[in-house]
Design an enzyme around this catalytic site. Structure first.
Site, PDB file in Angstrom:
ATOM      1  N   TYR A   1       0.817  -1.220   0.000  1.00  0.00           N
ATOM      2  CA  TYR A   1       0.000   0.000   0.000  1.00  0.00           C
ATOM      3  C   TYR A   1       0.851   1.272   0.000  1.00  0.00           C
ATOM      4  CZ  TYR A   1      -3.883  -3.113   1.135  1.00  0.00           C
ATOM      5  OH  TYR A   1      -4.806  -4.122   1.106  1.00  0.00           O
TER       6      TYR A   1
ATOM      7  N   LYS B   1       3.707 -15.472   3.128  1.00  0.00           N
ATOM      8  CA  LYS B   1       3.720 -16.264   1.888  1.00  0.00           C
ATOM      9  C   LYS B   1       5.193 -16.484   1.584  1.00  0.00           C
ATOM     10  CE  LYS B   1       1.479 -17.960  -1.729  1.00  0.00           C
ATOM     11  NZ  LYS B   1       0.695 -19.191  -1.621  1.00  0.00           N
TER      12      LYS B   1
ATOM     13  N   ASP C   1      -2.657 -18.441   2.147  1.00  0.00           N
ATOM     14  CA  ASP C   1      -3.741 -19.188   1.491  1.00  0.00           C
ATOM     15  C   ASP C   1      -4.324 -20.234   2.441  1.00  0.00           C
ATOM     16  OD1 ASP C   1      -1.157 -20.143   1.218  1.00  0.00           O
ATOM     17  OD2 ASP C   1      -1.479 -21.110  -0.707  1.00  0.00           O
TER      18      ASP C   1
ATOM     19  N   ASP D   1      -5.615  -7.099   5.538  1.00  0.00           N
ATOM     20  CA  ASP D   1      -6.797  -6.428   5.006  1.00  0.00           C
ATOM     21  C   ASP D   1      -7.849  -7.479   4.651  1.00  0.00           C
ATOM     22  OD1 ASP D   1      -8.525  -4.661   3.874  1.00  0.00           O
ATOM     23  OD2 ASP D   1      -7.177  -3.938   2.312  1.00  0.00           O
TER      24      ASP D   1
END
Ligand code: NAD
Length: 361
Positions: free
Chosen positions: A137, A188, A221, A245
């Protein structure tokens, strides 16, 4: 003793309606000084800037900030640089509020409102700690570039510095010490190197400073799946900005209502600026604004978080949370959480009911 100063930013849509009820609750449990300022669409309309200088100056001086919500259809045609959401990102960045705390708690009385089976969510109590001022962001370079051949390239950069990871991980570990002593860090790391470093830094901090905390790591995930498969396995979930988020919105749906969920955004306070902003997780709900039907509970639970984290007053925070439970147990409901056999009431009546419960009525 000088009174603590709370800056209220009612914002847009239902923001003014829900913050008004939360202020009544604060007045009932403590002796505070209140100030008001503009943020979001209303700030653009009145001062030409979604995060005006006057609000900035007031925010820096406050002991804590209570925000309603910003945004609405009216301001969507505006350039992105002056849209209401810019005010929200602006104040978070300006105050360096790097840790976003979002509890996902299921009140027994509302377990049936979840889209999952009640036995999967009943008694759920997760705290999601999301990093709020870094990641894609804010990372540079960013932008949309037109190439020599006329094709276009959109760029955002996923970036974390070790100190950013350490400071938010510390918040998660400290919270875990007051809860179930378990932190699950989400990344991740199998494909994104910035999150590989995230994982290493979190592990290092746990090993050196928090050996009493049980730390696990999970790919994002898998975390998204586990949240709907068996959410009660989690105590504190620690995550970066973009993963947080998405996961925190997913977690909010486990509880069945946006109108019930509070949040806190915390900074270190080292900069001398206000170190905490509290707000419901929902938006400005333009579809119901001005109708007196908005649920004020998320905002009222946000001031319970304020009492707990900014004013170190766990007793008052518990009192507010118990008052909310009592009102739900009585079967009083705003429209969004209405159930068969319950009584529908509006925003102000819900505020009245919670104030009565606080007074033991
Ligand atoms: P929203 O959260 O405002 O509303 C989603 C749905 O939930 C609507 O049907 C609304 O009526 C309902 N709802 C939300 N809060 C409620 C409450 N307290 N009581 C009863 N019902 C409630 O999300 P949206 O519709 O996607 O966004 C509306 C505006 O809010 C947009 O401009 C968006 O950018 C903005 N927004 C602001 C914030 C913020 O200020 N933090 C967060 C999300 C969205």
């Amino acid at each position: 003793m000088t009174k603590k100063h709370i800056l209220v930013l009612p914002g847009d849509g239902i923001g003014p309606e829900v913050t008004a009820q939360a202020v009544r609750v604060l007045q009932a449990v403590g002796d505070f000084r209140f100030g008001y300022a503009n943020l979001g669409g209303i700030a653009f309309d009145e001062e030409g800037d979604p995060y005006p200088k006057s609000t900035r100056a007031a925010a820096h001086k406050a002991d804590a900030i209570l925000l309603g919500a910003v945004g609405g259809l009216k301001w969507e045609p505006l350039d992105i640089s002056v849209r209401p959401e810019k005010g929200l990102l602006g104040i978070r960045k300006d105050l360096e509020l790097f840790a976003n705390l979002r509890p996902a708690v299921v009140f027994e009385e509302l377990a049936a409102a979840s889209s999952l089976k009640p036995e999967i969510v009943a008694g759920l109590n997760i705290m999601i700690v999301r990093e709020l001022t870094g990641d894609v962001y804010f990372g540079e370079p960013r932008g949309i570039h037109t190439n020599k051949d006329g094709s276009r390239t959109g760029i955002n950069t996923m970036i974390y510095h070790d100190w950013e990871v350490q400071r938010v991980a510390r918040v998660a570990f400290n919270l875990a010490r007051k809860r179930g002593r378990k932190v699950c860090s989400i990344d991740k790391a199998n494909v994104l190197v910035s999150t590989e470093m995230w994982r290493q830094e979190v592990q290092k901090l746990r090993d050196t400073e928090y050996p009493d905390i049980e730390l696990s790591h999970m790919y994002v995930d898998n975390a998204a799946m586990q949240l709907v498969r068996n959410p009660k396995q989690f105590d504190v979930m620690l995550t970066g900005n973009i993963f947080g988020d998405i996961l925190s919105d997913e977690a909010s749906m486990l509880t069945g209502s946006l109108g019930m969920l509070p949040s806190a955004s915390l900074g270190s306070g080292d900069t001398g600026k206000c170190a905490a902003l509290y707000e419901p997780i929902h938006g400005s709900a333009p579809d119901i604004a001005g109708k007196g039907v908005a649920n004020p509970i998320a905002t009222i639970l946000s001031v319970a978080m304020m009492l707990r984290y900014s004013f170190d007053n766990a007793a008052a925070a518990d009192k507010v949370e118990q008052a909310v439970k009592k009102v739900l147990a009585k079967g009083l409901r705003t429209r969004d959480i209405m159930q068969e056999g319950c009584t529908a009431i509006g925003t102000v009546a819900m505020g009245d009911a919670i104030l009565n419960a606080l007074e033991g009525k």
